[in-house]
Design a protein around this motif. Structure first.
Motif, PDB file in Angstrom:
ATOM      1  N   PHE A 126       0.853  -1.189   0.000  1.00 23.38           N
ATOM      2  CA  PHE A 126       0.000   0.000   0.000  1.00 23.38           C
ATOM      3  C   PHE A 126       0.892   1.243   0.000  1.00 23.38           C
ATOM      4  N   LEU A 127       0.542   2.222  -0.844  1.00 23.99           N
ATOM      5  CA  LEU A 127       1.311   3.458  -0.935  1.00 23.99           C
ATOM      6  C   LEU A 127       0.371   4.653  -0.894  1.00 23.99           C
ATOM      7  N   LYS A 128       0.904   5.763  -0.415  1.00 26.22           N
ATOM      8  CA  LYS A 128       0.154   7.014  -0.391  1.00 26.22           C
ATOM      9  C   LYS A 128       0.297   7.695  -1.753  1.00 26.22           C
ATOM     10  N   GLU A 192      -8.364  -3.821  13.046  1.00 22.94           N
ATOM     11  CA  GLU A 192      -9.255  -2.799  12.480  1.00 22.94           C
ATOM     12  C   GLU A 192      -8.612  -1.417  12.524  1.00 22.94           C
ATOM     13  N   ASP A 193      -7.762  -1.173  13.521  1.00 30.17           N
ATOM     14  CA  ASP A 193      -7.016   0.088  13.551  1.00 30.17           C
ATOM     15  C   ASP A 193      -6.087   0.185  12.346  1.00 30.17           C
ATOM     16  N   LEU A 194      -5.431  -0.928  12.008  1.00 32.41           N
ATOM     17  CA  LEU A 194      -4.552  -0.942  10.834  1.00 32.41           C
ATOM     18  C   LEU A 194      -5.350  -0.683   9.558  1.00 32.41           C
ATOM     19  N   PRO A 203      -2.655   9.877   9.776  1.00 26.13           N
ATOM     20  CA  PRO A 203      -1.349  10.452  10.135  1.00 26.13           C
ATOM     21  C   PRO A 203      -0.287   9.402  10.463  1.00 26.13           C
ATOM     22  N   LYS A 204      -0.710   8.182  10.826  1.00 26.74           N
ATOM     23  CA  LYS A 204       0.247   7.122  11.148  1.00 26.74           C
ATOM     24  C   LYS A 204       0.374   6.107  10.013  1.00 26.74           C
ATOM     25  N   PHE A 205       0.042   6.544   8.796  1.00 24.95           N
ATOM     26  CA  PHE A 205       0.084   5.622   7.651  1.00 24.95           C
ATOM     27  C   PHE A 205       1.496   5.075   7.426  1.00 24.95           C
ATOM     28  N   LYS A 206       2.500   5.937   7.568  1.00 22.07           N
ATOM     29  CA  LYS A 206       3.885   5.512   7.324  1.00 22.07           C
ATOM     30  C   LYS A 206       4.294   4.397   8.277  1.00 22.07           C
ATOM     31  N   VAL A 208       2.315   2.300   9.898  1.00 18.46           N
ATOM     32  CA  VAL A 208       1.543   1.081   9.618  1.00 18.46           C
ATOM     33  C   VAL A 208       2.069   0.389   8.363  1.00 18.46           C
ATOM     34  N   ALA A 209       2.352   1.166   7.309  1.00 20.52           N
ATOM     35  CA  ALA A 209       2.849   0.584   6.061  1.00 20.52           C
ATOM     36  C   ALA A 209       4.204  -0.091   6.270  1.00 20.52           C
ATOM     37  N   ASN A 210       5.055   0.515   7.100  1.00 28.58           N
ATOM     38  CA  ASN A 210       6.356  -0.099   7.376  1.00 28.58           C
ATOM     39  C   ASN A 210       6.222  -1.328   8.272  1.00 28.58           C
ATOM     40  N   PHE A 211       5.214  -1.321   9.141  1.00 29.20           N
ATOM     41  CA  PHE A 211       4.999  -2.484  10.015  1.00 29.20           C
ATOM     42  C   PHE A 211       4.506  -3.689   9.216  1.00 29.20           C
ATOM     43  N   LEU A 212       3.631  -3.451   8.246  1.00 27.79           N
ATOM     44  CA  LEU A 212       3.088  -4.549   7.445  1.00 27.79           C
ATOM     45  C   LEU A 212       4.139  -5.063   6.467  1.00 27.79           C
ATOM     46  N   TRP A 213       4.368  -6.358   6.487  1.00 27.75           N
ATOM     47  CA  TRP A 213       5.275  -6.990   5.526  1.00 27.75           C
ATOM     48  C   TRP A 213       4.617  -6.956   4.148  1.00 27.75           C
ATOM     49  N   PRO A 214       5.393  -6.794   3.052  1.00 32.02           N
ATOM     50  CA  PRO A 214       4.773  -6.824   1.719  1.00 32.02           C
ATOM     51  C   PRO A 214       3.918  -8.071   1.521  1.00 32.02           C
ATOM     52  N   PHE A 215       2.727  -7.878   0.967  1.00 34.37           N
ATOM     53  CA  PHE A 215       1.785  -8.987   0.790  1.00 34.37           C
ATOM     54  C   PHE A 215       2.295  -9.935  -0.295  1.00 34.37           C
ATOM     55  N   LYS A 216       2.257 -11.233   0.004  1.00 26.87           N
ATOM     56  CA  LYS A 216       2.669 -12.253  -0.960  1.00 26.87           C
ATOM     57  C   LYS A 216       1.409 -12.877  -1.551  1.00 26.87           C
ATOM     58  N   LEU A 217       1.066 -12.472  -2.762  1.00 28.76           N
ATOM     59  CA  LEU A 217      -0.159 -12.932  -3.406  1.00 28.76           C
ATOM     60  C   LEU A 217       0.110 -14.154  -4.273  1.00 28.76           C
ATOM     61  N   SER A 218      -0.959 -14.855  -4.619  1.00 28.41           N
ATOM     62  CA  SER A 218      -0.857 -16.010  -5.500  1.00 28.41           C
ATOM     63  C   SER A 218      -1.008 -15.566  -6.953  1.00 28.41           C
ATOM     64  N   ALA A 219      -0.728 -16.475  -7.880  1.00 28.98           N
ATOM     65  CA  ALA A 219      -0.987 -16.197  -9.288  1.00 28.98           C
ATOM     66  C   ALA A 219      -2.499 -16.069  -9.484  1.00 28.98           C
ATOM     67  N   PRO A 220      -2.956 -15.152 -10.335  1.00 24.55           N
ATOM     68  CA  PRO A 220      -4.403 -14.927 -10.466  1.00 24.55           C
ATOM     69  C   PRO A 220      -5.126 -16.114 -11.080  1.00 24.55           C
ATOM     70  N   LYS A 221      -6.332 -16.391 -10.567  1.00 25.78           N
ATOM     71  CA  LYS A 221      -7.158 -17.446 -11.162  1.00 25.78           C
ATOM     72  C   LYS A 221      -7.544 -17.031 -12.578  1.00 25.78           C
ATOM     73  N   GLY A 222      -7.296 -17.901 -13.524  1.00 31.45           N
ATOM     74  CA  GLY A 222      -7.571 -17.566 -14.918  1.00 31.45           C
ATOM     75  C   GLY A 222      -6.379 -16.960 -15.623  1.00 31.45           C
ATOM     76  N   GLY A 223      -5.333 -16.609 -14.855  1.00 28.41           N
ATOM     77  CA  GLY A 223      -4.103 -16.113 -15.448  1.00 28.41           C
ATOM     78  C   GLY A 223      -4.186 -14.657 -15.893  1.00 28.41           C
ATOM     79  N   PHE A 224      -3.034 -14.122 -16.307  1.00 23.79           N
ATOM     80  CA  PHE A 224      -2.959 -12.776 -16.864  1.00 23.79           C
ATOM     81  C   PHE A 224      -3.354 -12.795 -18.342  1.00 23.79           C
ATOM     82  N   ILE A 225      -3.618 -11.611 -18.884  1.00 26.39           N
ATOM     83  CA  ILE A 225      -3.977 -11.505 -20.309  1.00 26.39           C
ATOM     84  C   ILE A 225      -2.713 -11.465 -21.160  1.00 26.39           C
ATOM     85  N   CYS A 226      -1.893 -10.427 -20.948  1.00 31.05           N
ATOM     86  CA  CYS A 226      -0.623 -10.300 -21.662  1.00 31.05           C
ATOM     87  C   CYS A 226       0.241  -9.294 -20.903  1.00 31.05           C
TER      88      CYS A 226
END
Length: 254
Positions: A126-128, A192-194, A203-206, A208-226
């Motif tokens: 997440f970025l501002k 819920e505070d996060l 005001p505490k976004f920075k 919280v964003a630094n506390f949260l580890w980058p999200f590790k997502l899966s490959a999308p269902k149905g795949g990418f287009i191109c």
């Protein structure tokens, strides 16, 4: 400590002779058991109070979200009645995910991706929305997909794939105590505070964003287009700004 781990009070048969050392040990165990029982009761009460506080705070957040949505609906209807155009408020939050690996990656985009903590494929942060961030996204556009997440998307990401950075380690957000110990000084004690701080870009976004580890997502269902083509190109691809349509892609990857 849980009650099942408390020190038990030892009993002695009536009229039995008790050595002095055993008597001292029994007195010590009785004092420890009483002390631990008081500490357990105090901790239980504090935990109940904090749970109630978090519940009240969550209800307040929900009320604020609903109030904001009603206000937007009222403004749209008023503009339609008056024959005017309603300009939607500009997005303050952006979610960026990496969709390309490390092969044939030039040094400058590689460095920008490192600065944004997008070091692996399908990582997301997440970025501002501000000028420096948008200028950085221009340099890495062919390698990322980004857009404006909704409250539902933010909540699902944090609850399902949320990990915190505690002592430089990746710790799952399995209890509110983890958040309290790390961000308690910023008056953030629950998930819920996060979510509220991220979605509203508070005001505490920075922190919280630094506390949260980058999200590790899966490959999308149905795949990418191109991946070679941009989302806004005539042919239609994957990289670039998807605006509100990023929520559909995150839903397929979460």
């Amino acid at each position: 400590m849980a009650e099942r781990y408390q020190i038990s009070k030892d009993t002695v048969s009536e009229g039995a002779a008790v050595p002095e050392l055993v008597k001292l040990k029994l007195e010590r165990n009785a004092a420890l058991a009483e002390e631990k029982q008081k500490a357990s009761a105090t901790k239980k009460k504090d935990r109940a109070d904090q749970r109630h506080s978090l519940k009240m705070r969550t209800l307040k957040y929900e009320k604020d979200y609903a109030s904001h949505q009603r206000k937007l609906v009222t403004l749209r209807r008023q503009a339609k009645v008056d024959g005017n155009f309603f300009v939607e408020p500009e997005a303050k939050l952006i979610f960026v995910m990496r969709i390309v690996g490390i092969i044939k990656l030039s040094p400058k985009p590689r460095k920008v991706l490192q600065l944004l903590r997008l070091k692996q494929l399908h990582n997301g942060v997440f970025l501002k929305v501000n000028k420096p961030i948008m200028n950085m996204l221009k340099l890495i556009q062919p390698y990322v997909a980004y857009g404006y997440p909704t409250l539902k998307t933010v909540r699902e990401l944090v609850y399902k794939r949320g990990y915190g950075k505690v002592n430089k380690q990746r710790i799952p957000l399995s209890a509110n105590e983890i958040i309290s110990e790390t961000l308690g000084e910023h008056d953030l004690h629950g998930v819920e505070d996060l979510v509220h701080e991220i979605f509203t870009v508070g005001p505490k976004f920075k922190q919280v964003a630094n506390f949260l580890w980058p999200f590790k997502l899966s490959a999308p269902k149905g795949g990418f287009i191109c991946k070679r083509h941009g989302f806004c190109e005539q042919r239609g691809g994957d990289w670039g700004n998807r605006e509100e349509l990023i929520n559909d892609l995150i839903g397929r990857m979460n």
